[in-house]
Design a protein around this motif. Sequence first.
Motif, PDB file in Angstrom:
ATOM      1  N   ARG A  68      35.221   2.653  48.385  1.00 40.23           N
ATOM      2  CA  ARG A  68      35.141   2.317  49.810  1.00 40.23           C
ATOM      3  C   ARG A  68      34.311   3.330  50.577  1.00 40.23           C
ATOM      4  NH1 ARG A  68      40.889   2.376  52.144  1.00 40.23           N
ATOM      5  NH2 ARG A  68      40.945   4.248  50.847  1.00 40.23           N
ATOM      6  N   TYR A  69      34.277   4.569  50.107  1.00 41.19           N
ATOM      7  CA  TYR A  69      33.613   5.625  50.850  1.00 41.19           C
ATOM      8  C   TYR A  69      32.152   5.815  50.462  1.00 41.19           C
ATOM      9  CZ  TYR A  69      38.385   6.719  52.224  1.00 41.19           C
ATOM     10  OH  TYR A  69      39.668   6.639  52.723  1.00 41.19           O
ATOM     11  N   LEU A  70      31.641   4.955  49.607  1.00 44.84           N
ATOM     12  CA  LEU A  70      30.231   5.021  49.255  1.00 44.84           C
ATOM     13  C   LEU A  70      29.420   4.212  50.266  1.00 44.84           C
ATOM     14  CD1 LEU A  70      30.511   4.587  45.381  1.00 44.84           C
ATOM     15  CD2 LEU A  70      30.472   6.713  46.724  1.00 44.84           C
ATOM     16  N   ARG A  71      28.215   4.643  50.544  1.00 46.69           N
ATOM     17  CA  ARG A  71      27.376   4.033  51.573  1.00 46.69           C
ATOM     18  C   ARG A  71      27.125   2.553  51.277  1.00 46.69           C
ATOM     19  NH1 ARG A  71      21.568   5.920  51.098  1.00 46.69           N
ATOM     20  NH2 ARG A  71      22.715   7.842  50.661  1.00 46.69           N
ATOM     21  N   GLN A  72      27.360   1.696  52.285  1.00 45.06           N
ATOM     22  CA  GLN A  72      27.172   0.262  52.105  1.00 45.06           C
ATOM     23  C   GLN A  72      27.062  -0.451  53.446  1.00 45.06           C
ATOM     24  OE1 GLN A  72      31.143  -1.386  50.518  1.00 45.06           O
ATOM     25  NE2 GLN A  72      31.338   0.850  50.256  1.00 45.06           N
ATOM     26  N   GLN A  73      26.372  -1.569  53.431  1.00 47.18           N
ATOM     27  CA  GLN A  73      26.257  -2.393  54.632  1.00 47.18           C
ATOM     28  C   GLN A  73      27.444  -3.341  54.673  1.00 47.18           C
ATOM     29  OE1 GLN A  73      23.003  -5.302  55.042  1.00 47.18           O
ATOM     30  NE2 GLN A  73      22.500  -4.328  56.983  1.00 47.18           N
ATOM     31  N   VAL A  74      28.079  -3.450  55.845  1.00 45.11           N
ATOM     32  CA  VAL A  74      29.291  -4.255  55.981  1.00 45.11           C
ATOM     33  C   VAL A  74      29.254  -5.026  57.295  1.00 45.11           C
ATOM     34  CG1 VAL A  74      30.693  -2.646  54.626  1.00 45.11           C
ATOM     35  CG2 VAL A  74      30.559  -2.381  57.114  1.00 45.11           C
ATOM     36  N   PRO A  75      29.981  -6.157  57.369  1.00 45.53           N
ATOM     37  CA  PRO A  75      30.160  -6.821  58.669  1.00 45.53           C
ATOM     38  C   PRO A  75      30.957  -5.902  59.588  1.00 45.53           C
ATOM     39  CG  PRO A  75      30.756  -8.274  56.843  1.00 45.53           C
ATOM     40  CD  PRO A  75      30.608  -6.906  56.263  1.00 45.53           C
ATOM     41  N   TYR A  76      30.587  -5.871  60.868  1.00 48.06           N
ATOM     42  CA  TYR A  76      31.279  -4.967  61.792  1.00 48.06           C
ATOM     43  C   TYR A  76      31.244  -5.557  63.191  1.00 48.06           C
ATOM     44  CZ  TYR A  76      32.753  -0.579  63.991  1.00 48.06           C
ATOM     45  OH  TYR A  76      33.441   0.386  64.692  1.00 48.06           O
ATOM     46  N   ALA A  77      32.434  -5.911  63.699  1.00 42.68           N
ATOM     47  CA  ALA A  77      32.543  -6.513  65.027  1.00 42.68           C
ATOM     48  C   ALA A  77      32.766  -5.415  66.059  1.00 42.68           C
ATOM     49  CB  ALA A  77      33.704  -7.499  65.055  1.00 42.68           C
ATOM     50  N   PRO A 212      17.860   9.002  66.078  1.00 37.16           N
ATOM     51  CA  PRO A 212      17.088   9.983  66.845  1.00 37.16           C
ATOM     52  C   PRO A 212      17.992  10.809  67.748  1.00 37.16           C
ATOM     53  CG  PRO A 212      16.945   7.845  67.888  1.00 37.16           C
ATOM     54  CD  PRO A 212      17.752   7.639  66.634  1.00 37.16           C
ATOM     55  N   GLU A 213      17.456  11.899  68.258  1.00 36.90           N
ATOM     56  CA  GLU A 213      18.178  12.654  69.274  1.00 36.90           C
ATOM     57  C   GLU A 213      18.436  11.749  70.479  1.00 36.90           C
ATOM     58  OE1 GLU A 213      16.407  16.321  70.404  1.00 36.90           O
ATOM     59  OE2 GLU A 213      16.481  17.191  68.392  1.00 36.90           O
ATOM     60  N   GLY A 214      19.585  11.932  71.098  1.00 42.96           N
ATOM     61  CA  GLY A 214      19.970  11.091  72.219  1.00 42.96           C
ATOM     62  C   GLY A 214      20.846   9.919  71.832  1.00 42.96           C
ATOM     63  N   SER A 215      20.983   9.658  70.542  1.00 44.48           N
ATOM     64  CA  SER A 215      21.821   8.535  70.101  1.00 44.48           C
ATOM     65  C   SER A 215      23.261   8.724  70.558  1.00 44.48           C
ATOM     66  CB  SER A 215      21.785   8.398  68.578  1.00 44.48           C
ATOM     67  OG  SER A 215      20.492   8.084  68.125  1.00 44.48           O
ATOM     68  N   ARG A 216      23.901   7.617  70.922  1.00 46.64           N
ATOM     69  CA  ARG A 216      25.284   7.635  71.410  1.00 46.64           C
ATOM     70  C   ARG A 216      26.249   7.698  70.236  1.00 46.64           C
ATOM     71  NH1 ARG A 216      28.650   3.215  73.263  1.00 46.64           N
ATOM     72  NH2 ARG A 216      30.195   3.920  74.776  1.00 46.64           N
ATOM     73  N   VAL A 217      27.288   8.498  70.399  1.00 45.98           N
ATOM     74  CA  VAL A 217      28.303   8.656  69.366  1.00 45.98           C
ATOM     75  C   VAL A 217      29.667   8.403  70.001  1.00 45.98           C
ATOM     76  CG1 VAL A 217      29.373  10.207  67.690  1.00 45.98           C
ATOM     77  CG2 VAL A 217      26.905  10.345  68.126  1.00 45.98           C
ATOM     78  N   VAL A 218      30.463   7.555  69.379  1.00 46.38           N
ATOM     79  CA  VAL A 218      31.818   7.260  69.835  1.00 46.38           C
ATOM     80  C   VAL A 218      32.779   7.676  68.725  1.00 46.38           C
ATOM     81  CG1 VAL A 218      33.428   5.477  70.604  1.00 46.38           C
ATOM     82  CG2 VAL A 218      30.997   5.302  71.208  1.00 46.38           C
ATOM     83  N   VAL A 219      33.704   8.574  69.054  1.00 45.43           N
ATOM     84  CA  VAL A 219      34.676   9.054  68.078  1.00 45.43           C
ATOM     85  C   VAL A 219      36.040   8.466  68.418  1.00 45.43           C
ATOM     86  CG1 VAL A 219      35.721  11.068  66.978  1.00 45.43           C
ATOM     87  CG2 VAL A 219      33.366  11.187  67.833  1.00 45.43           C
ATOM     88  N   LEU A 220      36.566   7.668  67.508  1.00 49.37           N
ATOM     89  CA  LEU A 220      37.860   7.016  67.701  1.00 49.37           C
ATOM     90  C   LEU A 220      38.930   7.745  66.903  1.00 49.37           C
ATOM     91  CD1 LEU A 220      36.716   3.304  67.149  1.00 49.37           C
ATOM     92  CD2 LEU A 220      36.832   4.546  69.322  1.00 49.37           C
ATOM     93  N   GLN A 221      40.127   7.823  67.469  1.00 43.32           N
ATOM     94  CA  GLN A 221      41.250   8.355  66.725  1.00 43.32           C
ATOM     95  C   GLN A 221      42.123   7.212  66.212  1.00 43.32           C
ATOM     96  OE1 GLN A 221      41.706  11.228  65.592  1.00 43.32           O
ATOM     97  NE2 GLN A 221      40.160  12.398  66.703  1.00 43.32           N
ATOM     98  N   ALA A 222      42.922   6.593  67.086  1.00 46.76           N
ATOM     99  CA  ALA A 222      43.793   5.510  66.644  1.00 46.76           C
ATOM    100  C   ALA A 222      43.354   4.162  67.209  1.00 46.76           C
ATOM    101  CB  ALA A 222      45.237   5.791  67.051  1.00 46.76           C
ATOM    102  N   GLU A 223      42.308   4.142  68.030  1.00 46.72           N
ATOM    103  CA  GLU A 223      41.879   2.906  68.656  1.00 46.72           C
ATOM    104  C   GLU A 223      41.221   1.980  67.642  1.00 46.72           C
ATOM    105  OE1 GLU A 223      40.998   5.890  69.468  1.00 46.72           O
ATOM    106  OE2 GLU A 223      41.251   6.300  71.596  1.00 46.72           O
ATOM    107  N   PRO A 224      41.334   0.654  67.841  1.00 46.46           N
ATOM    108  CA  PRO A 224      40.614  -0.279  66.980  1.00 46.46           C
ATOM    109  C   PRO A 224      39.120  -0.140  67.200  1.00 46.46           C
ATOM    110  CG  PRO A 224      41.570  -1.438  68.842  1.00 46.46           C
ATOM    111  CD  PRO A 224      42.103  -0.030  68.895  1.00 46.46           C
ATOM    112  N   PRO A 225      38.272  -0.513  66.213  1.00 45.93           N
ATOM    113  CA  PRO A 225      36.837  -0.314  66.346  1.00 45.93           C
ATOM    114  C   PRO A 225      36.166  -1.240  67.341  1.00 45.93           C
ATOM    115  CG  PRO A 225      37.354  -1.477  64.323  1.00 45.93           C
ATOM    116  CD  PRO A 225      38.664  -1.029  64.911  1.00 45.93           C
ATOM    117  N   ILE A 226      36.812  -2.345  67.728  1.00 50.14           N
ATOM    118  CA  ILE A 226      36.181  -3.259  68.662  1.00 50.14           C
ATOM    119  C   ILE A 226      36.750  -3.042  70.057  1.00 50.14           C
ATOM    120  CG2 ILE A 226      37.810  -5.139  68.193  1.00 50.14           C
ATOM    121  CD1 ILE A 226      35.442  -7.076  68.617  1.00 50.14           C
ATOM    122  N   GLY A 227      35.887  -3.008  71.044  1.00 50.43           N
ATOM    123  CA  GLY A 227      36.326  -2.796  72.416  1.00 50.43           C
ATOM    124  C   GLY A 227      35.131  -2.608  73.306  1.00 50.43           C
ATOM    125  N   PRO A 228      35.277  -2.840  74.613  1.00 45.42           N
ATOM    126  CA  PRO A 228      34.145  -2.697  75.521  1.00 45.42           C
ATOM    127  C   PRO A 228      33.723  -1.248  75.643  1.00 45.42           C
ATOM    128  CG  PRO A 228      36.181  -3.005  76.728  1.00 45.42           C
ATOM    129  CD  PRO A 228      36.513  -3.221  75.291  1.00 45.42           C
TER     130      PRO A 228
END
Length: 245
Positions: A68-77, A212-228
């Motif tokens: 699971r931890y190897l690099r791969q393309q996956v569906p992501y909502a 690139p520099e300036g890219s946005r990064v969102v760090v989640l702890q317990a939140e689901p990955p989908i959200g506004p």
Amino acid sequence: MCVSPTRFSRLAQLFAPVLVSIALSGCVSSGQQARPKGPDPYYVAMYGPRPDERFPLPATDISKADPRYLRQQVPYATYEPPGTVVIDTQDRFLYLVQDGGMALRYGIGVGKAGLEFAGEARIGRKAEWPRWIPTSDMVAREPERYGPLAGGMDPGPTNPLGPRALYLYQGDRDTLFRIHGTREAWSIGKAVSSGCIRMFNQDIIDLYSRVPEGSRVVVLQAEPPIGPPLDAPVATVADGAPLSF
């Protein structure tokens, strides 16, 4: 019972395809049994040596890695736009959001309990084979371990930041939170670092080339990955201490 030569010839013609099929199935079965066990050759090549680097990198041993931890393309909502880096600390994944509801997923190692980062930031700086300096808080917490390194460590194979580092900023302030490589491949999928995000060395090189520099990064702890998307950047460090590797 005697069989005439003519009849024997007809029987041989009739059953020849069956006999050939049985023989071939036996060969295939033997081949499958003889196939050595281990990681998929596709991933072995992906995590192979990098002799072209400033400090040549050996292959990463993925023989005991969870696939699971190897690099791969996956569906992501997600509502996040393509190009956003989303870090799911709970599941130990980093996603680079792509078009069409897909993402490139990487396995990560995360910070120990009490040293996590959560919220939004941007990649304010990128460095190849970075120099590493422990923070003053790290030296204070573990003087025997980090005291001798207070002056910093030069780039190289033993440097804890590995071959690449992405430095996370909020505005003009360095959060001291990093995404970087590691030679401790066993730590991917675990919570062992002093707060930052670890990746396989080959994975951080790949991610570094894509963002690139300036890219946005969102760090989640317990939140689901989908959200506004959040309206304003927010970041916290559970114990108030700045973070390094």
